[in-house]
Design a protein around this motif. Structure first.
Motif, short mmCIF file in Angstrom:
data_model
loop_
_atom_site.label_atom_id
_atom_site.label_comp_id
_atom_site.label_asym_id
_atom_site.label_seq_id
_atom_site.Cartn_x
_atom_site.Cartn_y
_atom_site.Cartn_z
N ILE A 135 -75.65 14.69 -55.09
CA ILE A 135 -74.47 13.83 -55.41
C ILE A 135 -75.12 13.25 -56.78
O ILE A 135 -76.14 12.60 -56.81
CB ILE A 135 -74.23 12.73 -54.45
CG1 ILE A 135 -73.59 13.51 -53.12
CG2 ILE A 135 -72.99 11.82 -55.01
CD1 ILE A 135 -73.44 12.68 -52.12
N ILE A 136 -74.20 13.32 -57.95
CA ILE A 136 -74.84 12.91 -59.14
C ILE A 136 -73.85 11.76 -59.66
O ILE A 136 -72.59 12.19 -59.70
CB ILE A 136 -75.35 13.99 -60.25
CG1 ILE A 136 -74.17 14.82 -60.58
CG2 ILE A 136 -76.40 14.46 -59.77
CD1 ILE A 136 -74.52 15.75 -61.45
N ASP A 137 -74.15 10.85 -60.42
CA ASP A 137 -73.18 10.33 -61.56
C ASP A 137 -73.81 10.77 -62.99
O ASP A 137 -74.81 10.56 -63.33
CB ASP A 137 -73.33 8.63 -61.40
CG ASP A 137 -73.30 8.15 -59.93
OD1 ASP A 137 -72.07 8.73 -59.48
OD2 ASP A 137 -73.74 7.33 -59.38
N ILE A 138 -72.79 10.96 -63.92
CA ILE A 138 -73.09 11.38 -65.20
C ILE A 138 -72.53 10.06 -66.10
O ILE A 138 -71.61 9.54 -66.12
CB ILE A 138 -72.24 12.60 -65.27
CG1 ILE A 138 -72.59 13.89 -64.46
CG2 ILE A 138 -72.36 12.89 -66.79
CD1 ILE A 138 -71.81 14.93 -64.66
N ASN A 181 -70.55 20.86 -63.21
CA ASN A 181 -69.71 21.10 -62.16
C ASN A 181 -69.87 22.28 -61.39
O ASN A 181 -69.78 22.22 -60.10
CB ASN A 181 -68.46 20.71 -62.37
CG ASN A 181 -67.58 20.47 -61.33
OD1 ASN A 181 -67.96 20.02 -60.23
ND2 ASN A 181 -66.22 20.47 -61.62
N ASN A 182 -69.99 23.29 -62.09
CA ASN A 182 -70.11 24.56 -61.36
C ASN A 182 -71.61 25.03 -60.97
O ASN A 182 -71.80 26.02 -60.26
CB ASN A 182 -69.71 25.89 -62.59
CG ASN A 182 -68.39 25.55 -63.17
OD1 ASN A 182 -67.52 25.33 -62.18
ND2 ASN A 182 -68.02 26.25 -64.04
N SER A 183 -72.47 24.19 -61.26
CA SER A 183 -74.01 24.48 -60.74
C SER A 183 -73.98 24.38 -59.14
O SER A 183 -75.00 24.48 -58.70
CB SER A 183 -74.69 23.77 -61.46
OG SER A 183 -74.85 22.38 -61.13
N GLY A 184 -73.00 23.69 -58.63
CA GLY A 184 -73.16 23.55 -57.03
C GLY A 184 -73.51 21.88 -56.76
O GLY A 184 -73.67 21.44 -55.72
N LEU A 185 -73.33 20.99 -57.82
CA LEU A 185 -73.67 19.50 -57.42
C LEU A 185 -72.34 18.86 -57.53
O LEU A 185 -71.39 19.55 -58.02
CB LEU A 185 -74.49 19.08 -58.94
CG LEU A 185 -75.83 19.48 -59.12
CD1 LEU A 185 -76.32 19.12 -60.28
CD2 LEU A 185 -76.75 19.10 -57.85
N TYR A 186 -72.50 17.75 -56.65
CA TYR A 186 -71.05 17.03 -56.53
C TYR A 186 -71.09 15.97 -57.50
O TYR A 186 -72.15 15.22 -57.38
CB TYR A 186 -71.26 16.58 -55.16
CG TYR A 186 -69.87 15.45 -54.79
CD1 TYR A 186 -68.56 15.92 -54.94
CD2 TYR A 186 -70.15 14.27 -54.63
CE1 TYR A 186 -67.36 15.11 -54.50
CE2 TYR A 186 -69.16 13.40 -54.81
CZ TYR A 186 -67.67 13.76 -54.57
OH TYR A 186 -66.71 13.13 -54.52
#
Length: 65
Positions: free
Chosen positions: A17-20, A37-42
């Motif tokens: 889970i990440i915040d940008i 987003n397409n790399s599999g990270l939420y």
């Protein structure tokens, strides 16, 4: 390319889970966000932290003759 490196780094460190936070005027903002987003990270949140001037530039003084 930087977004791919960031996503691979996060996956290797088991971050899911990440915040940008985006700062500055970047032409390809949407492309960078799409790759992450397409790399599999939420992606929990996307925040633009670009600083804005609150009063603008100072005007020139009138010329005295």
């Amino acid at each position: 390319m930087i977004s791919e490196k960031i996503s691979l780094f996060a996956i290797n460190k088991n971050i899911k889970i990440i915040d940008i936070y985006i700062k500055g005027i970047i032409i390809g903002k949407d492309v960078i966000l799409r790759i992450i987003n397409n790399s599999g990270l939420y992606v929990r949140s996307i925040t633009d932290v670009t600083s804005l001037p609150h009063n603008g530039c100072r005007k020139k003084k009138k010329r005295r003759v």
